[in-house]
Scaffold this active site. Structure first.
Site, PDB file in Angstrom:
ATOM      1  N   ASN A   1       0.859  -1.185   0.000  1.00  0.00           N
ATOM      2  CA  ASN A   1       0.000   0.000   0.000  1.00  0.00           C
ATOM      3  C   ASN A   1       0.898   1.239   0.000  1.00  0.00           C
ATOM      4  OD1 ASN A   1      -1.416   2.260   1.091  1.00  0.00           O
ATOM      5  ND2 ASN A   1      -3.060   0.899   1.729  1.00  0.00           N
TER       6      ASN A   1
ATOM      7  N   HIS B   1       0.967   6.226   1.850  1.00  0.00           N
ATOM      8  CA  HIS B   1       1.691   7.182   2.695  1.00  0.00           C
ATOM      9  C   HIS B   1       2.931   7.771   2.030  1.00  0.00           C
ATOM     10  CE1 HIS B   1      -1.351   6.763   5.524  1.00  0.00           C
ATOM     11  NE2 HIS B   1      -1.170   5.457   5.638  1.00  0.00           N
TER      12      HIS B   1
ATOM     13  N   ARG C   1       3.988  18.797   1.240  1.00  0.00           N
ATOM     14  CA  ARG C   1       4.605  19.974   0.630  1.00  0.00           C
ATOM     15  C   ARG C   1       3.905  20.448  -0.646  1.00  0.00           C
ATOM     16  NH1 ARG C   1       9.768  21.624   2.476  1.00  0.00           N
ATOM     17  NH2 ARG C   1       9.490  21.518   4.709  1.00  0.00           N
TER      18      ARG C   1
ATOM     19  N   HIS D   1      -5.610   3.738  -1.795  1.00  0.00           N
ATOM     20  CA  HIS D   1      -6.934   4.145  -1.306  1.00  0.00           C
ATOM     21  C   HIS D   1      -7.185   5.578  -1.744  1.00  0.00           C
ATOM     22  CE1 HIS D   1      -9.724   4.510   2.517  1.00  0.00           C
ATOM     23  NE2 HIS D   1     -10.344   4.830   1.396  1.00  0.00           N
TER      24      HIS D   1
ATOM     25  N   ARG E   1      -9.241   8.420  -1.199  1.00  0.00           N
ATOM     26  CA  ARG E   1     -10.236   8.887  -0.225  1.00  0.00           C
ATOM     27  C   ARG E   1     -11.030  10.053  -0.790  1.00  0.00           C
ATOM     28  NH1 ARG E   1     -10.301   8.031   5.280  1.00  0.00           N
ATOM     29  NH2 ARG E   1      -8.966   6.332   5.974  1.00  0.00           N
TER      30      ARG E   1
ATOM     31  N   ARG F   1      -6.711  13.004   0.676  1.00  0.00           N
ATOM     32  CA  ARG F   1      -5.632  13.443   1.573  1.00  0.00           C
ATOM     33  C   ARG F   1      -4.281  12.844   1.194  1.00  0.00           C
ATOM     34  NH1 ARG F   1      -7.279  10.238   7.059  1.00  0.00           N
ATOM     35  NH2 ARG F   1      -9.261  11.220   6.621  1.00  0.00           N
ATOM     36  N   HIS F   2      -4.304  11.687   0.526  1.00  0.00           N
ATOM     37  CA  HIS F   2      -3.010  11.161   0.056  1.00  0.00           C
ATOM     38  C   HIS F   2      -3.068  10.849  -1.448  1.00  0.00           C
ATOM     39  CE1 HIS F   2      -5.094   7.515   1.342  1.00  0.00           C
ATOM     40  NE2 HIS F   2      -4.784   7.670   2.617  1.00  0.00           N
TER      41      HIS F   2
ATOM     42  N   GLU G   1      -8.676   0.670  -3.267  1.00  0.00           N
ATOM     43  CA  GLU G   1      -9.508   0.761  -2.050  1.00  0.00           C
ATOM     44  C   GLU G   1     -10.446   1.920  -2.194  1.00  0.00           C
ATOM     45  OE1 GLU G   1      -7.959   1.029   1.910  1.00  0.00           O
ATOM     46  OE2 GLU G   1      -6.360  -0.326   1.337  1.00  0.00           O
TER      47      GLU G   1
ATOM     48  N   THR H   1      -7.108   6.675   9.983  1.00  0.00           N
ATOM     49  CA  THR H   1      -6.958   5.536   9.097  1.00  0.00           C
ATOM     50  C   THR H   1      -8.265   4.747   9.149  1.00  0.00           C
ATOM     51  OG1 THR H   1      -5.596   3.600   8.589  1.00  0.00           O
ATOM     52  CG2 THR H   1      -5.911   4.105  10.927  1.00  0.00           C
ATOM     53  N   THR H   2      -8.370   3.687   8.343  1.00  0.00           N
ATOM     54  CA  THR H   2      -9.625   2.955   8.273  1.00  0.00           C
ATOM     55  C   THR H   2      -9.871   2.235   9.592  1.00  0.00           C
ATOM     56  OG1 THR H   2      -9.113   2.650   5.947  1.00  0.00           O
ATOM     57  CG2 THR H   2     -10.958   1.381   6.816  1.00  0.00           C
TER      58      THR H   2
ATOM     59  N   GLU I   1     -11.088  -9.133   3.003  1.00  0.00           N
ATOM     60  CA  GLU I   1      -9.815  -8.832   3.654  1.00  0.00           C
ATOM     61  C   GLU I   1     -10.110  -8.668   5.142  1.00  0.00           C
ATOM     62  OE1 GLU I   1      -7.239  -5.915   1.843  1.00  0.00           O
ATOM     63  OE2 GLU I   1      -6.392  -5.386   3.796  1.00  0.00           O
TER      64      GLU I   1
ATOM     65  N   HIS J   1      -3.647  -4.441   7.780  1.00  0.00           N
ATOM     66  CA  HIS J   1      -3.746  -3.248   8.621  1.00  0.00           C
ATOM     67  C   HIS J   1      -2.863  -3.400   9.852  1.00  0.00           C
ATOM     68  CE1 HIS J   1      -5.233   0.493  10.297  1.00  0.00           C
ATOM     69  NE2 HIS J   1      -5.799   0.703   9.131  1.00  0.00           N
ATOM     70  N   GLY J   2      -1.924  -2.467   9.973  1.00  0.00           N
ATOM     71  CA  GLY J   2      -1.074  -2.416  11.155  1.00  0.00           C
ATOM     72  C   GLY J   2      -0.002  -3.498  11.208  1.00  0.00           C
TER      73      GLY J   2
ATOM     74  N   GLY K   1       1.084  -1.282   4.379  1.00  0.00           N
ATOM     75  CA  GLY K   1       1.477   0.033   3.893  1.00  0.00           C
ATOM     76  C   GLY K   1       2.281   0.848   4.874  1.00  0.00           C
ATOM     77  N   HIS K   2       1.621   1.357   5.916  1.00  0.00           N
ATOM     78  CA  HIS K   2       2.222   2.383   6.765  1.00  0.00           C
ATOM     79  C   HIS K   2       3.594   1.972   7.297  1.00  0.00           C
ATOM     80  CE1 HIS K   2       2.776   4.702  10.507  1.00  0.00           C
ATOM     81  NE2 HIS K   2       2.279   5.668   9.775  1.00  0.00           N
TER      82      HIS K   2
END
Ligand code: PXP
Length: 251
Positions: free
Chosen positions: A10, A13, A21, A46, A48, A52-53, A73, A103-104, A154, A193-194, A215-216
């Site tokens: 993912n 990020h 920036r 994802h 959104r 935002r990303h 996503e 986050t989700t 998932e 996730h996580g 991802g993160h």
């Protein structure tokens, strides 16, 4: 039966850092290309509602420039459905989305939101897009996913990742039971996730799970070790966990 465990990277990020920036760097599509060379099996992004990303242009470029399958996503909204149908990604993962969340948080309520979700799953499925539902490891949600006609779920590993000690073991038990339940229902089972180097092995060892989306942690860890070696290390941990689990099964 031996099942391969795929890694979906993912790249949201990378876009988070870029957007801090407002310029073009770092480029998430470049990260996707590097992830492909490092051994990722797919890319997850994802889009959104608040952008935002990941942006619309990132999705255009990911589908045009990257050979790996894209797992798009999305929230179940008309806007996102139209974008998915325009780009025709390999898969679309329906997720709950709250504007104020970081986050989700939590999985989709498939059972409770059945009537709202059904037309989305149908339209995506009719277009040949593989529909996946991001759900808690709860048998009622899995049963509802089958009724909805989704081929994939998932499992949300966020609680597992956040808990410690016996509570984490109990959540791992729920994940194991849910993955086994998927098998009985004929659902393809993914998880994510996580997940980190420290907590991925027990999840990667669940035999019915065939894909992890991470991802993160990977993007954060890449600051210290580089994206290539971070992805390779995650791959190696996943492959070893799966090989050990299969060895134990056949012993
Ligand atoms: N899978 C889904 C459906 C997600 O929403 C996310 C977070 O965007 C992930 C996997 C990856 O989670 P993380 O960034 O914590 O690895």
């Amino acid at each position: 039966m031996k099942r391969i465990l795929r890694l979906g990277v993912n790249i949201d990020h990378v876009a988070t850092i870029r957007n801090a920036r407002g310029g073009p760097d770092p480029d998430p599509v470049r990260a996707a290309s590097l992830a492909a060379r490092a051994g990722a099996d797919g890319i997850t992004a994802h889009l959104r509602e608040d952008r935002r990303h990941i942006t619309d242009n990132d999705i255009t470029r990911l589908t045009g420039e990257i050979d790996l399958p894209l797992n798009f996503e999305m929230a179940a909204t008309d806007e996102m459905l139209a974008i998915a149908l325009r780009h025709n990604p390999h898969a679309a993962c329906l997720v709950p989305e709250k504007r104020e969340e970081r986050t989700t948080e939590g999985g989709l309520n498939v059972a409770g939101g059945f009537d709202k979700l059904k037309p989305f799953a149908d339209r995506l499925g009719d277009a040949g897009i593989r529909v996946s539902l991001f759900v808690e490891p709860d048998p009622a949600q899995l049963d509802a996913a089958v009724r909805l006609g989704a081929p994939v779920v998932e499992l949300h590993t966020g609680s597992y990742a956040n808990l410690k000690g016996r509570a984490r073991e109990a959540e791992l038990g729920r994940l194991r039971a849910a993955a086994a339940h998927c098998d009985g229902l004929g659902l393809e089972c993914h998880a994510g996730h996580g997940l980190t180097f420290d907590n991925v092995v027990p999840v990667a060892s669940i035999p019915q799970v065939v894909e992890l989306n991470i991802g993160h942690f990977l993007i954060g860890e890449a600051i210290f070790g580089g994206l290539d070696s971070t992805i390779k290390r995650m791959r190696a941990l996943m492959d070893k966990a799966r090989a050990n689990a299969q060895g134990e099964q056949s012993a």
